[in-house]
Design an enzyme around this catalytic site. Structure first.
Site, short mmCIF file in Angstrom:
data_model
loop_
_atom_site.label_atom_id
_atom_site.label_comp_id
_atom_site.label_asym_id
_atom_site.label_seq_id
_atom_site.Cartn_x
_atom_site.Cartn_y
_atom_site.Cartn_z
N SER A 95 0.85 -1.19 0.00
CA SER A 95 0.00 0.00 0.00
C SER A 95 0.89 1.24 0.00
O SER A 95 1.85 1.32 0.75
CB SER A 95 -0.89 0.02 1.25
OG SER A 95 -1.42 1.33 1.44
N HIS A 145 -1.32 -1.96 -3.92
CA HIS A 145 -2.63 -1.81 -3.26
C HIS A 145 -2.93 -0.31 -3.16
O HIS A 145 -2.20 0.43 -2.51
CB HIS A 145 -2.55 -2.42 -1.87
CG HIS A 145 -3.80 -2.36 -1.05
ND1 HIS A 145 -4.76 -3.35 -1.06
CD2 HIS A 145 -4.27 -1.42 -0.18
CE1 HIS A 145 -5.73 -3.03 -0.23
NE2 HIS A 145 -5.46 -1.87 0.31
N ASP A 192 -5.41 2.57 -1.92
CA ASP A 192 -6.50 2.87 -0.99
C ASP A 192 -7.23 4.13 -1.41
O ASP A 192 -6.69 5.23 -1.26
CB ASP A 192 -5.96 3.03 0.43
CG ASP A 192 -5.43 1.73 1.00
OD1 ASP A 192 -4.24 1.67 1.36
OD2 ASP A 192 -6.22 0.77 1.06
N MET A 249 -10.15 6.66 -0.77
CA MET A 249 -11.01 7.10 0.34
C MET A 249 -11.73 8.39 -0.07
O MET A 249 -11.10 9.29 -0.61
CB MET A 249 -10.17 7.33 1.59
CG MET A 249 -9.38 6.09 2.02
SD MET A 249 -8.38 6.39 3.48
CE MET A 249 -7.50 4.84 3.63
N HIS A 304 -8.67 -0.68 -3.52
CA HIS A 304 -9.47 -0.90 -2.30
C HIS A 304 -10.33 0.35 -2.14
O HIS A 304 -9.85 1.40 -1.72
CB HIS A 304 -8.53 -1.09 -1.11
CG HIS A 304 -9.24 -1.25 0.20
ND1 HIS A 304 -8.60 -1.15 1.41
CD2 HIS A 304 -10.55 -1.47 0.50
CE1 HIS A 304 -9.49 -1.30 2.39
NE2 HIS A 304 -10.67 -1.50 1.87
N MET A 358 -12.80 2.53 -0.47
CA MET A 358 -13.47 2.90 0.79
C MET A 358 -14.30 4.15 0.48
O MET A 358 -13.98 5.26 0.93
CB MET A 358 -12.42 3.14 1.88
CG MET A 358 -11.76 1.86 2.36
SD MET A 358 -10.17 2.12 3.17
CE MET A 358 -9.09 2.14 1.73
N MET A 361 -10.55 -6.74 7.06
CA MET A 361 -9.82 -5.60 7.59
C MET A 361 -9.28 -5.96 8.98
O MET A 361 -10.05 -6.38 9.86
CB MET A 361 -10.72 -4.36 7.68
CG MET A 361 -11.16 -3.82 6.34
SD MET A 361 -9.79 -3.38 5.24
CE MET A 361 -8.88 -2.21 6.24
N ASP A 371 -5.76 -6.84 5.58
CA ASP A 371 -5.33 -5.46 5.33
C ASP A 371 -5.35 -4.65 6.62
O ASP A 371 -6.40 -4.47 7.22
CB ASP A 371 -6.28 -4.82 4.30
CG ASP A 371 -5.87 -3.41 3.90
OD1 ASP A 371 -6.67 -2.72 3.26
OD2 ASP A 371 -4.73 -3.02 4.23
C1 DX5 Z 1 -6.39 1.34 5.73
C2 DX5 Z 1 -5.98 0.80 4.39
C3 DX5 Z 1 -4.74 -0.05 4.43
C4 DX5 Z 1 -3.51 0.69 4.94
C5 DX5 Z 1 -2.49 -0.31 5.42
O1 DX5 Z 1 -7.70 1.79 5.68
O2 DX5 Z 1 -7.02 0.05 3.82
O3 DX5 Z 1 -4.49 -0.61 3.15
O4 DX5 Z 1 -2.98 1.48 3.95
O5 DX5 Z 1 -1.45 0.36 6.03
P1 DX5 Z 1 -0.65 -0.28 7.24
O6 DX5 Z 1 0.03 -1.50 6.67
O7 DX5 Z 1 0.30 0.80 7.62
O8 DX5 Z 1 -1.64 -0.62 8.31
ZN ZN Z 2 -6.41 -1.01 1.97
#
Ligand code: DX5
Ligand code: ZN
Length: 245
Positions: free
Chosen positions: A34, A59, A61, A63, A92, A94, A163, A201
């Site tokens: 990520s 990956h 993320d 948001m 991913h 969100m 998660m 994750d």
């Molecule tokens: C959090 C994300 C994860 C995050 C993981 O909402 O979905 O993918 O980036 O980061 P670490 O490995 O630092 O927890």
């Molecule tokens: Zn993620």
């Protein structure tokens, strides 16, 4: 039969791809890096670095500031990063409305698209559209959501994402009590002869990943364990060693 898009497949070009042989769960563990907490002023560099250092997948993320209290990037950024790596890209999402924006993520070249079962939109049509585009479709469950919430959609899943932190931020502590869900997902997969991949994750690192692997996880998302390390390459190798069985 819809071609299974293996998570070991090469990157998407945005259009429909040539089917590849199915991937077998319990194969080699995959590490998806990520870039959430990488240098946001230089995401292309972070993606190239992850590829150079041996990541299996990228990956991303996404948001929207609503589904989670954080705002990151969208399909335009993903499309730009798509040109910077040959690695498969996992989105991913969100976001509150994955179905509304899906075509933009498909067009951006995402190889797999995982969104959350907690969204208020209809879920099945979006899963079907992802698969119809020849990509891998996944659903993620927040810590407070029971795995059973995925049951109605199990026939449409290539990825089950558990998660192991509350979604929204990197660098949080790993929630070991989520491993029961990982084990339950594996048991369901065996019981039904299903083929979905189990992905964890959040808070994944060399000291937390082995327990997730033993519980049944196949894919491991890591952000801070890699980009928060002085030597991301060594950190990635340590993580790969930790999940090697
Ligand atoms: C959090 C994300 C994860 C995050 C993981 O909402 O979905 O993918 O980036 O980061 P670490 O490995 O630092 O927890
Ligand atoms: Zn993620």
């Amino acid at each position: 039969m819809r071609p299974v898009v293996p998570l070991a497949a090469g990157p998407s070009t945005g259009s429909r791809r040539r089917p590849a042989p199915p991937d077998t769960p319990r194969g080699r563990a995959r590490v998806a890096v990520s870039i959430l907490d990488a240098d946001l002023g230089n995401l292309a560099h972070a993606v190239r670095r992850a590829e150079r250092e041996g990541a299996d997948r990228i990956h991303l993320d996404v948001m929207d500031g609503h589904f989670v209290p954080n705002l990151t990037f969208g399909p335009k950024t993903i499309k730009a990063l798509r040109r910077r790596t040959r690695l498969p890209i996992d989105a991913h999402l969100m976001i509150d409305e994955p179905g509304r924006y899906l075509d933009e993520y498909l067009d951006a070249g995402c190889d797999s698209i995982t969104f959350h079962v907690e969204v208020r939109e209809p879920i099945e049509p979006t899963l079907r559209r992802i698969r119809a585009a020849g990509r891998a479709a996944g659903l993620a469950v927040r810590p407070k959501t029971a795995l059973a919430a995925l049951e109605p959609f199990r026939a449409l899943l290539d990825i089950v994402m558990v998660m192991t932190v509350e979604p929204g931020f990197g660098g949080q502590a790993f929630m070991a009590d989520m491993l029961d869900k990982v084990a339950a997902a594996r048991a369901a997969r065996v019981r039904r002869g299903a083929r979905f991949l189990i992905e964890v994750d959040g808070g994944i690192a060399p000291d937390t990943a082995p327990a997730a692997r033993r519980a049944g996880a196949d894919a491991f998302v890591a952000g801070n364990a890699v980009f928060g390390a002085a030597d991301p390459g060594a950190a990635l190798e340590a993580l790969r060693a930790a999940v090697r069985v």
